[in-house]
Design a protein around this motif. Structure first.
Motif, PDB file in Angstrom:
ATOM      1  N   ASP A 161       0.879  -1.106   0.082  1.00  0.00           N
ATOM      2  CA  ASP A 161       0.004  -0.063  -0.023  1.00  0.00           C
ATOM      3  C   ASP A 161       0.984   1.355   0.109  1.00  0.00           C
ATOM      4  OD1 ASP A 161      -1.933   1.876   0.151  1.00  0.00           O
ATOM      5  OD2 ASP A 161      -2.319   1.553   2.207  1.00  0.00           O
ATOM      6  N   LEU A 162       1.028   1.823  -1.091  1.00  0.00           N
ATOM      7  CA  LEU A 162       1.896   3.128  -1.314  1.00  0.00           C
ATOM      8  C   LEU A 162       1.013   4.225  -0.942  1.00  0.00           C
ATOM      9  CD1 LEU A 162       3.631   2.084  -4.544  1.00  0.00           C
ATOM     10  CD2 LEU A 162       4.763   1.910  -2.445  1.00  0.00           C
ATOM     11  N   ARG A 163       1.672   5.142  -0.281  1.00  0.00           N
ATOM     12  CA  ARG A 163       1.368   6.343  -0.116  1.00  0.00           C
ATOM     13  C   ARG A 163       2.323   7.609  -0.132  1.00  0.00           C
ATOM     14  NH1 ARG A 163      -0.321   6.991   6.235  1.00  0.00           N
ATOM     15  NH2 ARG A 163       1.772   6.864   7.081  1.00  0.00           N
ATOM     16  N   GLU A 177       6.012   6.066   0.893  1.00  0.00           N
ATOM     17  CA  GLU A 177       5.954   4.849   2.091  1.00  0.00           C
ATOM     18  C   GLU A 177       5.201   4.006   1.561  1.00  0.00           C
ATOM     19  OE1 GLU A 177       3.912   6.937   5.452  1.00  0.00           O
ATOM     20  OE2 GLU A 177       5.759   7.909   6.090  1.00  0.00           O
ATOM     21  N   ASN A 178       5.474   2.818   2.165  1.00  0.00           N
ATOM     22  CA  ASN A 178       4.669   1.437   1.874  1.00  0.00           C
ATOM     23  C   ASN A 178       4.182   1.107   3.180  1.00  0.00           C
ATOM     24  OD1 ASN A 178       3.460  -1.049   1.095  1.00  0.00           O
ATOM     25  ND2 ASN A 178       5.477  -1.943   0.524  1.00  0.00           N
ATOM     26  N   ILE A 179       2.951   1.393   3.500  1.00  0.00           N
ATOM     27  CA  ILE A 179       2.383   0.799   4.760  1.00  0.00           C
ATOM     28  C   ILE A 179       1.640  -0.485   4.517  1.00  0.00           C
ATOM     29  CG2 ILE A 179       2.285   3.088   5.448  1.00  0.00           C
ATOM     30  CD1 ILE A 179      -0.914   3.255   4.697  1.00  0.00           C
ATOM     31  N   GLY A 180       1.658  -1.174   3.606  1.00  0.00           N
ATOM     32  CA  GLY A 180       1.021  -2.369   3.189  1.00  0.00           C
ATOM     33  C   GLY A 180       1.991  -3.552   3.665  1.00  0.00           C
ATOM     34  N   ARG A 181       1.457  -4.864   3.563  1.00  0.00           N
ATOM     35  CA  ARG A 181       1.935  -6.029   4.006  1.00  0.00           C
ATOM     36  C   ARG A 181       2.962  -6.643   2.937  1.00  0.00           C
ATOM     37  NH1 ARG A 181      -2.344  -9.333   7.447  1.00  0.00           N
ATOM     38  NH2 ARG A 181      -0.572 -10.727   7.701  1.00  0.00           N
ATOM     39  N   GLY A 182       2.835  -6.164   1.709  1.00  0.00           N
ATOM     40  CA  GLY A 182       3.534  -6.801   0.564  1.00  0.00           C
ATOM     41  C   GLY A 182       4.644  -5.786   0.150  1.00  0.00           C
ATOM     42  N   THR A 183       5.472  -6.313  -0.669  1.00  0.00           N
ATOM     43  CA  THR A 183       6.678  -5.738  -1.298  1.00  0.00           C
ATOM     44  C   THR A 183       5.976  -5.027  -2.662  1.00  0.00           C
ATOM     45  OG1 THR A 183       8.329  -6.856  -0.312  1.00  0.00           O
ATOM     46  CG2 THR A 183       8.834  -5.758  -2.126  1.00  0.00           C
ATOM     47  N   ALA A 184       6.380  -3.668  -2.716  1.00  0.00           N
ATOM     48  CA  ALA A 184       6.145  -3.025  -4.004  1.00  0.00           C
ATOM     49  C   ALA A 184       7.292  -3.037  -4.907  1.00  0.00           C
ATOM     50  CB  ALA A 184       5.664  -1.535  -3.568  1.00  0.00           C
ATOM     51  N   TYR A 185       7.283  -3.273  -6.172  1.00  0.00           N
ATOM     52  CA  TYR A 185       8.418  -3.370  -6.852  1.00  0.00           C
ATOM     53  C   TYR A 185       8.245  -2.163  -8.192  1.00  0.00           C
ATOM     54  CZ  TYR A 185       9.420  -7.895  -5.000  1.00  0.00           C
ATOM     55  OH  TYR A 185       9.495  -8.940  -4.091  1.00  0.00           O
ATOM     56  N   GLY A 207      11.894   9.705  -7.998  1.00  0.00           N
ATOM     57  CA  GLY A 207      11.934   8.759  -7.008  1.00  0.00           C
ATOM     58  C   GLY A 207      11.830   7.310  -7.256  1.00  0.00           C
ATOM     59  N   GLU A 208      12.428   6.916  -8.602  1.00  0.00           N
ATOM     60  CA  GLU A 208      12.335   5.555  -8.626  1.00  0.00           C
ATOM     61  C   GLU A 208      13.266   4.658  -7.606  1.00  0.00           C
ATOM     62  OE1 GLU A 208      13.394   7.886 -10.792  1.00  0.00           O
ATOM     63  OE2 GLU A 208      12.299   7.893 -12.579  1.00  0.00           O
ATOM     64  N   THR A 209      12.747   3.566  -7.335  1.00  0.00           N
ATOM     65  CA  THR A 209      13.245   2.561  -6.572  1.00  0.00           C
ATOM     66  C   THR A 209      13.064   1.210  -7.099  1.00  0.00           C
ATOM     67  OG1 THR A 209      13.688   1.787  -4.248  1.00  0.00           O
ATOM     68  CG2 THR A 209      11.586   2.594  -4.584  1.00  0.00           C
ATOM     69  N   ARG A 210      13.981   0.369  -6.944  1.00  0.00           N
ATOM     70  CA  ARG A 210      13.681  -1.226  -7.265  1.00  0.00           C
ATOM     71  C   ARG A 210      12.620  -1.815  -6.502  1.00  0.00           C
ATOM     72  NH1 ARG A 210      17.489  -3.490 -10.900  1.00  0.00           N
ATOM     73  NH2 ARG A 210      16.832  -5.585 -10.254  1.00  0.00           N
ATOM     74  N   SER A 211      12.559  -1.600  -5.018  1.00  0.00           N
ATOM     75  CA  SER A 211      11.700  -2.393  -4.149  1.00  0.00           C
ATOM     76  C   SER A 211      11.544  -1.575  -3.081  1.00  0.00           C
ATOM     77  CB  SER A 211      11.940  -3.801  -3.900  1.00  0.00           C
ATOM     78  OG  SER A 211      13.086  -3.919  -3.272  1.00  0.00           O
ATOM     79  N   LEU A 212      10.266  -1.571  -2.526  1.00  0.00           N
ATOM     80  CA  LEU A 212       9.754  -0.828  -1.172  1.00  0.00           C
ATOM     81  C   LEU A 212       9.330  -2.025  -0.361  1.00  0.00           C
ATOM     82  CD1 LEU A 212      10.593   1.963  -0.361  1.00  0.00           C
ATOM     83  CD2 LEU A 212       8.521   2.741  -0.807  1.00  0.00           C
ATOM     84  N   GLY A 213       9.781  -2.543   0.548  1.00  0.00           N
ATOM     85  CA  GLY A 213       9.284  -3.575   1.559  1.00  0.00           C
ATOM     86  C   GLY A 213       8.413  -2.935   2.335  1.00  0.00           C
ATOM     87  N   GLY A 215       6.721  -1.473   5.411  1.00  0.00           N
ATOM     88  CA  GLY A 215       7.244  -0.498   6.422  1.00  0.00           C
ATOM     89  C   GLY A 215       8.284   0.339   5.969  1.00  0.00           C
ATOM     90  N   GLN A 216       8.933   0.194   4.573  1.00  0.00           N
ATOM     91  CA  GLN A 216       9.837   0.758   4.202  1.00  0.00           C
ATOM     92  C   GLN A 216       9.438   2.414   3.648  1.00  0.00           C
ATOM     93  OE1 GLN A 216      12.042  -1.632   1.687  1.00  0.00           O
ATOM     94  NE2 GLN A 216      13.198  -2.560   3.348  1.00  0.00           N
ATOM     95  N   SER A 217      10.204   3.379   3.601  1.00  0.00           N
ATOM     96  CA  SER A 217       9.959   4.397   2.771  1.00  0.00           C
ATOM     97  C   SER A 217      11.337   5.068   2.359  1.00  0.00           C
ATOM     98  CB  SER A 217       9.333   5.407   4.121  1.00  0.00           C
ATOM     99  OG  SER A 217      10.185   5.797   4.984  1.00  0.00           O
ATOM    100  N   VAL A 218      10.783   6.082   1.245  1.00  0.00           N
ATOM    101  CA  VAL A 218      12.143   6.793   0.648  1.00  0.00           C
ATOM    102  C   VAL A 218      11.598   8.319   0.710  1.00  0.00           C
ATOM    103  CG1 VAL A 218      11.162   6.285  -1.507  1.00  0.00           C
ATOM    104  CG2 VAL A 218      13.627   6.814  -1.333  1.00  0.00           C
ATOM    105  N   PRO A 219      12.629   9.267   1.316  1.00  0.00           N
ATOM    106  CA  PRO A 219      12.488  10.521   1.206  1.00  0.00           C
ATOM    107  C   PRO A 219      12.898  11.117  -0.352  1.00  0.00           C
ATOM    108  CG  PRO A 219      14.461  10.200   2.085  1.00  0.00           C
ATOM    109  CD  PRO A 219      13.957   8.967   2.104  1.00  0.00           C
ATOM    110  N   VAL A 220      12.168  12.140  -0.871  1.00  0.00           N
ATOM    111  CA  VAL A 220      12.398  12.516  -2.259  1.00  0.00           C
ATOM    112  C   VAL A 220      12.261  14.220  -2.152  1.00  0.00           C
ATOM    113  CG1 VAL A 220      11.697  12.528  -4.833  1.00  0.00           C
ATOM    114  CG2 VAL A 220      11.230  10.672  -3.469  1.00  0.00           C
ATOM    115  N   LYS A 221      13.427  14.837  -2.575  1.00  0.00           N
ATOM    116  CA  LYS A 221      13.512  16.199  -2.586  1.00  0.00           C
ATOM    117  C   LYS A 221      12.969  16.936  -3.905  1.00  0.00           C
ATOM    118  CE  LYS A 221      16.562  20.009  -1.758  1.00  0.00           C
ATOM    119  NZ  LYS A 221      17.922  20.507  -1.218  1.00  0.00           N
ATOM    120  N   ILE A 222      12.009  17.406  -3.772  1.00  0.00           N
ATOM    121  CA  ILE A 222      11.466  18.036  -5.020  1.00  0.00           C
ATOM    122  C   ILE A 222      11.287  19.467  -5.136  1.00  0.00           C
ATOM    123  CG2 ILE A 222       9.960  15.805  -5.520  1.00  0.00           C
ATOM    124  CD1 ILE A 222       7.505  17.206  -4.468  1.00  0.00           C
ATOM    125  N   GLY A 223      11.286  20.276  -3.855  1.00  0.00           N
ATOM    126  CA  GLY A 223      11.134  21.393  -3.646  1.00  0.00           C
ATOM    127  C   GLY A 223       9.825  22.020  -3.706  1.00  0.00           C
TER     128      GLY A 223
END
Length: 376
Positions: A161-163, A177-185, A207-213, A215-223
């Motif tokens: 569940d991406l948000r 963020e991935n707040i779901g229970r599965g991995t997002a590719y 903001g490309e990333t190969r996978s987001l397990g 509970g994982q998240s990634v910050p993206v600087k966009i201005g």
């Protein structure tokens, strides 16, 4: 009445033939491909999309899911369509029927998931017909992505569940963020600008990333307002950032993938009063004055605009004072004080800013205020 078609109604193989085979307990499927009938459909007609394939070695069971990606769909998950059991030989089965509406969308895209793989980014586009009406024709042949392992569908509770989290109006950095229970590719996001009733893509994906397990998240600087991702076209009133813009990733919730903010300014009258200045020279004891403060509380800078003060006389508002301001940046304010010797005691006055609506604003309801001149 028999309808005249502009195209020859035949089944045309439009997408790339896929050199793969799907293994089953009793048989296998190979040579999967899609057919469009017709490849150009008029308003009121139906474009049929069929899957053609070959079965060898024994019977197989096939199912399909059609997921609309453009215009973005945020309703309940698409249903699973049971195509049936197929014995050895060549087969063609309908998987989707599109009834062209009176006012079709400029572009319609969807993913066609079949047992063992998926055709991604299958798109139709709107084109003008010879008689002035609309046709829908194939715009993109899509891309086939095969599954290496044939398995049962993933339960909805085990999906990712991406948000996207942040405030586009003020934040330089947002978080995916991935707040779901599965991995997002193959996670990515996109900036879009709202111009003249349409969302327009600005720049490429970010903001490309190969996978987001889970509970994982990634910050993206966009201005602020995503300005580091590129400027929006002139006339933009809103901006948004969409994670998984093509809806490639099946999620438990598709309604939390968008951040949106207004790009407009918002001129506001913070203070407006009429006062009396005591005179030191011979003559009237007091001189009426007007004082007011204008603030821009919007996220966008305001260009040139005017202010105007009117007096209520004989039941009508009559302008007697005004000026032009060169502009007001977001978050800034300006205070103006002027003598108004023509005003009399207890007169009612009104201040208007941007009276001709030359500045696009997120709120046009706070540009007017009234006051009463004190007893002089």
């Amino acid at each position: 009445m028999k309808r005249n078609l502009l195209v020859i109604v035949v089944s045309v193989i439009m997408l790339v033939t896929v050199p793969f085979s799907l293994l089953y307990a009793q048989g296998q499927v190979s040579d999967m491909r899609l057919r469009f009938t017709p490849e150009v459909a008029r308003v009121g007609e139906i474009m049929k999309i069929s899957a053609a394939f070959t079965v060898t070695g024994g019977d197989v069971n096939l199912s399909a899911t059609i997921e609309q990606t453009v215009p973005r769909y945020s309703g309940p998950p698409p249903p699973l369509i049971i195509l049936g059991t197929f014995n050895p030989g060549s087969h063609v089965v309908d998987v989707y029927r599109y009834d062209v509406p009176t006012n079709p969308p400029e572009r319609l895209c969807f993913n066609i998931q079949l047992t063992g793989g998926e055709f991604r980014n299958v798109c139709l586009k709107r084109v003008r017909a010879v008689d002035g009406g609309w046709n829908m024709q194939v715009a993109s042949s899509g891309q086939w992505v095969s599954s290496t392992v044939v398995s049962s569908p993933v339960p909805s509770t085990e999906k990712p569940d991406l948000r996207i989290v942040g405030n586009l109006a003020v934040d330089e950095v947002v978080r995916i963020e991935n707040i779901g229970r599965g991995t997002a590719y193959d996670v990515r996001a996109r900036k879009e600008c709202f111009v003249e009733g349409n969302w327009v893509r600005t720049g490429g994906d970010f903001g490309e990333t190969r996978s987001l397990g889970p509970g994982q998240s990634v910050p993206v600087k966009i201005g602020k307002l995503g300005r580091s991702l590129g400027q929006c076209p002139s006339g933009t009133s809103k901006v948004r950032v969409v994670v998984d813009p093509g809806n490639w990733i099946a999620e438990t919730n598709e309604n939390n993938n968008v951040l949106e903010a207004s790009t407009l300014s918002d001129l506001r009258i913070v203070r407006f009063v009429a006062t009396a200045r005591r005179n030191r020279r011979p003559g009237p004891m007091y001189t009426p004055q007007v004082k007011f403060t204008i603030s821009n509380t919007g996220v966008g800078d305001a260009g040139p605009f005017a202010w105007e003060i009117s007096i209520l006389s004989a039941g009508e508002w009559r302008s007697f004072m005004g000026e032009r301001i060169s502009g007001l940046a977001s978050g800034k304010q300006v205070t103006i004080e002027r003598d108004a010797p023509s005003l009399g005691s207890r007169q009612q006055i009104r201040l208007q800013i941007d009276p001709f609506n030359t500045v696009p604003e997120s709120n046009e309801a706070d540009n007017r205020r009234e006051a009463t001149v004190p007893q002089l």
